[in-house]
Design an enzyme around this catalytic site. Structure first.
Site, PDB file in Angstrom:
ATOM      1  N   ARG A 148      46.054 -60.669 -57.676  1.00  0.00           N
ATOM      2  CA  ARG A 148      45.115 -61.707 -57.219  1.00  0.00           C
ATOM      3  C   ARG A 148      44.963 -61.731 -55.697  1.00  0.00           C
ATOM      4  O   ARG A 148      43.924 -62.144 -55.194  1.00  0.00           O
ATOM      5  CB  ARG A 148      45.560 -63.078 -57.747  1.00  0.00           C
ATOM      6  CG  ARG A 148      45.253 -63.246 -59.256  1.00  0.00           C
ATOM      7  CD  ARG A 148      46.138 -64.273 -59.877  1.00  0.00           C
ATOM      8  NE  ARG A 148      45.808 -64.623 -61.250  1.00  0.00           N
ATOM      9  CZ  ARG A 148      46.154 -63.925 -62.342  1.00  0.00           C
ATOM     10  NH1 ARG A 148      46.818 -62.778 -62.205  1.00  0.00           N
ATOM     11  NH2 ARG A 148      45.828 -64.334 -63.556  1.00  0.00           N
TER      12      ARG A 148
ATOM     13  N   GLY B 231      45.444 -54.101 -67.700  1.00  0.00           N
ATOM     14  CA  GLY B 231      44.621 -55.077 -68.419  1.00  0.00           C
ATOM     15  C   GLY B 231      44.170 -56.202 -67.497  1.00  0.00           C
ATOM     16  O   GLY B 231      43.057 -56.721 -67.627  1.00  0.00           O
TER      17      GLY B 231
ATOM     18  N   GLN C 198      44.049 -64.244 -68.074  1.00  0.00           N
ATOM     19  CA  GLN C 198      43.115 -63.195 -67.646  1.00  0.00           C
ATOM     20  C   GLN C 198      41.677 -63.629 -67.922  1.00  0.00           C
ATOM     21  O   GLN C 198      40.794 -63.492 -67.069  1.00  0.00           O
ATOM     22  CB  GLN C 198      43.448 -61.890 -68.370  1.00  0.00           C
ATOM     23  CG  GLN C 198      44.807 -61.342 -67.957  1.00  0.00           C
ATOM     24  CD  GLN C 198      45.230 -60.104 -68.723  1.00  0.00           C
ATOM     25  OE1 GLN C 198      44.664 -59.780 -69.765  1.00  0.00           O
ATOM     26  NE2 GLN C 198      46.225 -59.408 -68.214  1.00  0.00           N
TER      27      GLN C 198
ATOM     28  N   ASP D 129      55.055 -62.708 -71.530  1.00  0.00           N
ATOM     29  CA  ASP D 129      55.540 -61.352 -71.241  1.00  0.00           C
ATOM     30  C   ASP D 129      57.047 -61.217 -71.469  1.00  0.00           C
ATOM     31  O   ASP D 129      57.588 -60.114 -71.405  1.00  0.00           O
ATOM     32  CB  ASP D 129      55.197 -60.967 -69.792  1.00  0.00           C
ATOM     33  CG  ASP D 129      53.693 -60.785 -69.613  1.00  0.00           C
ATOM     34  OD1 ASP D 129      53.005 -60.532 -70.621  1.00  0.00           O
ATOM     35  OD2 ASP D 129      53.212 -60.899 -68.476  1.00  0.00           O
TER      36      ASP D 129
HETATM   37  C1  S3P Z   1      48.375 -61.955 -66.866  1.00  0.00           C
HETATM   38  C2  S3P Z   1      48.242 -62.776 -67.940  1.00  0.00           C
HETATM   39  C3  S3P Z   1      48.875 -62.529 -69.243  1.00  0.00           C
HETATM   40  C4  S3P Z   1      50.012 -61.535 -69.126  1.00  0.00           C
HETATM   41  C5  S3P Z   1      49.666 -60.340 -68.280  1.00  0.00           C
HETATM   42  C6  S3P Z   1      49.239 -60.762 -66.894  1.00  0.00           C
HETATM   43  C7  S3P Z   1      47.648 -62.286 -65.627  1.00  0.00           C
HETATM   44  O1  S3P Z   1      47.922 -62.034 -70.140  1.00  0.00           O
HETATM   45  O2  S3P Z   1      50.411 -61.094 -70.423  1.00  0.00           O
HETATM   46  O3  S3P Z   1      50.780 -59.480 -68.177  1.00  0.00           O
HETATM   47  O4  S3P Z   1      47.988 -61.747 -64.564  1.00  0.00           O
HETATM   48  O5  S3P Z   1      46.723 -63.105 -65.698  1.00  0.00           O
HETATM   49  P1  S3P Z   1      46.974 -63.025 -70.975  1.00  0.00           P
HETATM   50  O6  S3P Z   1      46.587 -64.078 -70.031  1.00  0.00           O
HETATM   51  O7  S3P Z   1      45.808 -62.250 -71.441  1.00  0.00           O
HETATM   52  O8  S3P Z   1      47.837 -63.491 -72.109  1.00  0.00           O
END
Ligand code: S3P
Length: 426
Positions: free
Chosen positions: A26, A93, A168, A313
């Site tokens: 971020r 991701g 996310q 996580d």
């Molecule tokens: C993250 C949010 C989580 C987490 C990922 C990092 C982030 O995923 O599992 O490792 O940095 O916003 P989700 O929000 O999709 O569950």
């Protein structure tokens, strides 16, 4: 690269942790669209975050990395340039799901690709709200997964309710909301990590929060700031678990992030009876402090669905610990683990069974019958997933012989220093 892990008696000592992965991403996402200079201390130099850096560099942003210090010369909300090539995001991701929110506000089209694992992860959860906001985004193979093509549009504000609690998805919509005429809101079923809200507000965005709804007012410029990235609590979890498990352990982890949306693992461990003390807590945009962990007898617990986002996580390493706790641990509502870097419900049950643990999946629930007994030595599979690899490395410390873990290079995704720090604490 395979790794052999020898069992040990205990973990002892002190260490700092590398920077938090979510926050490091971020700093670049925000710094890249802020005006002026953003400086970052304790940035996580791991593959995932470096993919975010490369993406912004490819879009014309000047980013200087000196060890853990990063400086970013942002060009303002609309200051990105069309990259010459597709943006390759590796395994990340977080970048694949959040960056499109920013791209929605630009005046060019980009293709986003990833590795084999990322190419299987669901993106429809960001595609639908971004389209509703007026962005042009599609999955090139029409399967809801990457590669994605993202192009900007005239962005309008929406009020969106997410089906799953996902930081996310929430972040993607909030970033897109920066480009909308008006106020964009996201409501989640349960609270997910709130780094985006905190950090955007610090950079000058107009954010408001009420219960499970976060709103952002569009068209307000962001200003470059200094971000101090705390140690990663998700990385710390592996050493906390190791110390809780191995008798005679006493480990202190310095400067670890204590944002309440990330401390679910600490809360769970305390309920299990682990001896955890938090020292020197500092309030900041992202609070942090030192965590001391000593071993002790552990008892089972039940985790409810609403608490899962606060330790999403850490579920694999929590499952490892639960196999050694007295009683039956039940972890409910973890369906999201099926669509992480690998299906983590499968990877963790498969590996722990190889080590003779009593664990089963019942839909999106894990049921673990614990008993304190060294694991049977085994050859374990990381499934090329960093958190599975590190969870099994910790389990292997408490095995009755040497364990081999296959494909451990994946730890570089989030924690390149992991095996060195483990050596340091042995
Ligand atoms: C993250 C949010 C989580 C987490 C990922 C990092 C982030 O995923 O599992 O490792 O940095 O916003 P989700 O929000 O999709 O569950």
């Amino acid at each position: 690269m395979d790794k052999t892990i020898k069992p040990i008696e205990h973990l002892r000592g002190e260490t700092e942790l590398p920077g938090d992965k979510s926050i490091s991403h971020r700093t670049v996402l925000i710094g890249g669209i802020s005006k002026g200079k953003t400086t970052v201390k304790n940035f996580l130099q791991a593959e995932d975050c470096l993919h975010t850096v490369s993406a912004f560099r490819a879009m014309g942003i000047d980013i200087d990395i000196r060890d853990k210090n990063v400086s970013i010369r942002g060009g303002g909300l609309k200051g990105l340039k069309k990259p010459e090539k597709k943006l390759y995001l590796g395994n990340s991701g977080t970048t694949m799901r959040i960056l499109p929110g920013i791209l929605a506000g630009q005046d060019f089209k980009v293709e986003l690709t990833g590795d084999a694992s990322l190419s299987k992860r669901p993106m429809d959860r960001i595609i639908a709200p971004l389209r509703e906001m007026g962005a042009c985004i599609h999955s090139q193979n029409r399967n809801g997964c990457p590669p994605l093509t993202v192009g900007g549009g005239r962005i309008k504000p929406i009020e969106h309710s997410t089906r799953v609690a996902s930081a996310q998805v929430k972040s993607c919509i909030l970033f897109a909301g920066l480009y909308a005429d008006g106020v964009t809101s996201v409501t989640e079923p349960f609270m997910s990590r709130d780094h985006t809200e905190r950090m955007l507000e610090f950079a000058g965005a107009k954010i408001s929060r009420k219960n499970l709804t976060v709103s952002v007012k569009g068209k307000c410029p962001l200003q470059g700031k200094e971000f101090i990235v705390p140690g990663d609590p998700s990385g710390a979890a592996f050493f906390i678990a190791g110390a809780a498990l191995l008798e005679g352990s006493d480990v202190t982890l310095r400067g670890v992030g204590l944002n309440p949306t990330r401390t679910g693992f600490l809360t769970a461990l305390r309920k299990m009876g682990a001896r955890i003390t938090v020292l020197n807590k500092k309030e900041a945009v992202e609070p942090y402090g030192d965590i001391r962990v000593r071993s002790g007898p552990l008892k089972a617990l039940t985790i409810e669905k609403k608490d899962v986002p606060l330790l999403i996580d850490e579920v694999p390493i929590l499952a490892v610990l639960a196999t050694q706790a007295k009683g039956t641990t039940v972890i409910k509502g973890i369906g999201e683990l099926r669509v992480k870097e690998t299906d983590r419900i499968f990877s963790i049950t498969e590996n722990l069974r190889l080590m003779n643990a009593d664990i089963r999946a019942d839909g999106d629930t894990l049921v673990i019958n614990g008993r304190k007994k060294r694991f049977a030595k085994a050859t374990l599979n990381s499934f090329k997933d960093h958190r599975t690899a590190m969870s099994m490395a910790v389990a292997a410390l408490f095995a009755d012989g040497d364990c081999k873990i296959k494909d451990t290079a994946c730890v570089n995704t989030s924690f390149p220093e992991f095996f060195n720090l483990l050596e340091h604490l042995k």
